[in-house]
Design an enzyme around this catalytic site. Structure first.
Site, PDB file in Angstrom:
ATOM      1  N   GLY A  68       0.899  -1.297   0.021  1.00 13.34           N
ATOM      2  CA  GLY A  68       0.054  -0.006  -0.053  1.00 13.34           C
ATOM      3  C   GLY A  68       0.822   1.173   0.062  1.00 13.34           C
TER       4      GLY A  68
ATOM      5  N   SER B 219       4.702  -5.934  -2.419  1.00 15.35           N
ATOM      6  CA  SER B 219       4.882  -4.382  -2.586  1.00 15.35           C
ATOM      7  C   SER B 219       5.589  -3.760  -1.788  1.00 15.35           C
ATOM      8  CB  SER B 219       3.451  -3.839  -2.767  1.00 15.35           C
ATOM      9  OG  SER B 219       3.361  -2.509  -3.697  1.00 15.35           O
TER      10      SER B 219
END
Length: 482
Positions: free
Chosen positions: A103, A186
């Site tokens: 995120g 990520s």
């Protein structure tokens, strides 16, 4: 179902296959006078704790997931919680997967991931973490005194505190504290690679999995001028106003967040830390997807106002701060007819790809096993028909959420497709084999050789599994031009 633990009695959710414990606190609330300071371990509880609903998420502006669904759990500065999924009816301690969400260090939560299927099918414990984000977790306040030392790495420090909690308590949830795998995707994968440079975490895990990460490489920089501009203030004392601001107002400060080699928590860059630890490092499973960038372009060709600036920034990130111009020129020469959208997509994809291949290479050279993958299986749900194997598409495969009809996890593939279900089951089994034994095995192929600089072995995940060599050679030449 009430479990007795050293911290107190806890009631979770029992579905006859697994036990789920949601919202276990591992750190005291980092609020009020503790805002921006190091996280502190929490103690036990007196009454039976009802671990049956998702906990607070870190402060952020994100309220809905990518499919427009409300995300469970409120946003709050009081966010140091974990969710634990553990298989039932086991007579021995089992490996532990500690999951750190993505995120961009400003959004996301543990609550958006479903560890139930992986825990039940593979007989492992899955722990998902919430930790501080944005300015709460990644801004340097060290100039304001020793109590703020390391504040640029508060989010990483939260994860270390959670790993210590796991060492102290996970046996009571059937987890083996001597067989812990840190993992993330990520920015969560970047958290994993950042932890490799944190000596205080070295004894708290034994293996690492990083999916589409970047790495820690930036030296600590004085953020004063950026924050003065963001807050529209004329003083160098940015701490005082930020201690008084509402948490929502702080979330609206856009500074760009990520790890820094601060010297307090993260002592070395990812690549240097792997080299320094040498054979005392940990086995690594790492990879990325073949069309990462379509998540950001939505597979469209049209130009966007931010692309030019972002292209340069993403390329600089890919090169760990190096000059992006030679790479951008080489990429343009290789793809002269690429649309603005396609060009932007390629840079996103290369940013993650160079990180994973370099990390695999350096890990292999250090004398530790590294296994490299590339996920090629194109999304086949109608709304993602132009995305291909996009960023985060393999997450549902790693956790095999397709086998849970009630799962709230994001999926890019049709769960009614038999091949999707088969590949997901085999990939989650591969993940579990790495957790258990320190090297992965794939059911449908004879072996998955570790990465080395000569063959550059890479597992390709598509409708089936195969090992190929030198799959990145053409783009490696572009990276080498810098």
């Amino acid at each position: 179902m009430v479990k007795r633990t050293r911290l107190g009695d806890i009631n979770g959710i029992d579905d006859n296959k697994i036990q789920t414990f949601l919202g276990i606190r591992y750190g005291e609330p980092p609020i009020n006078e503790r805002r921006f300071k190091a996280s502190v371990a929490s103690g036990g509880w007196k009454n039976t704790f009802e671990a049956t609903s998702f906990p607070n998420r870190a402060m952020q502006l994100k309220l809905l997931d990518a499919d427009g669904r409300k995300i469970p759990g409120k946003v709050s500065e009081d966010c140091l919680f974990m969710n634990i999924y553990t298989p039932k009816n086991i007579s021995k301690l089992v490996p532990v997967l500690v999951w750190m969400h993505g995120g961009a260090f400003k959004n996301g939560s543990a609550n958006e991931f479903d560890g139930s299927v992986l825990a039940e099918q593979q007989q492992v414990v899955v722990v998902t973490l919430n930790f501080r984000l944005g300015a709460f977790g990644f801004v340097d306040f060290s100039r304001f005194g020793a109590e703020y030392a390391g504040s640029a790495s508060n989010g990483v420090r939260d994860a270390i505190l959670a790993l210590q909690w796991i060492q102290d308590n996970i046996e009571e949830y059937s987890g083996d504290p001597s067989n812990v795998t840190i993992s993330g995707e990520s920015s969560g994968g970047t958290m994993v690679l950042s932890l490799l440079g944190c000596p205080s975490a070295d004894s708290l895990y034994q293996k690492a999995i990083a999916c589409s990460p970047t790495c820690a490489y930036r030296d600590l920089e004085d953020p004063t001028n950026k924050i003065r501009l963001a807050l529209n203030i004329n003083t160098d004392d940015y701490l005082s106003p930020m201690l008084k601001m509402s948490s929502l107002d702080i979330c609206n400060i856009e500074l760009g967040f990520g790890p820094h080699v601060d010297g307090e928590v993260i002592k070395e860059s990812t690549f240097q830390a792997i080299k320094s630890r040498g054979v005392n490092g940990v086995p690594l499973l790492i990879g990325s997807n073949s069309r990462e960038g379509t998540l950001y372009t939505e597979g469209k060709d049209q130009d966007q106002p931010h692309y030019k600036l972002w292209n340069s920034g993403l390329a600089r990130e890919m090169l760990c701060g190096g000059n992006p111009d030679p790479y951008l020129a080489a990429l343009k020469a290789k793809y002269p007819d690429a649309s603005p959208g396609k060009f932007h997509e390629l840079i996103w994809t290369d940013m993650f790809r160079r990180t994973v291949t370099e990390t695999a290479r350096i890990t292999a050279e250090a004398g530790i096993g590294a296994w490299l993958y590339r996920f090629d299986k194109a999304a086949n749900l109608p709304q993602y028909k132009n995305y291909g194997a996009t960023h985060a598409a393999e997450m549902a495969y790693m956790f095999n959420t397709f086998d849970n009809p009630k799962s709230h996890a994001r999926e890019f593939h049709d769960r009614n497709d038999k091949n999707v279900r088969s590949v997901a089951r085999d990939w989650s089994t591969t993940i579990a084999s790495f957790m258990k034994f320190g090297q992965p095995s794939v059911k449908s192929i004879e072996s998955w050789p570790a990465y080395n600089g000569k063959e550059e072995n890479c597992l390709i995940i598509d409708d089936d599994f195969k090992v190929s060599q030198h799959v990145d050679s053409s783009h490696q030449k572009l990276w080498a031009s810098c």
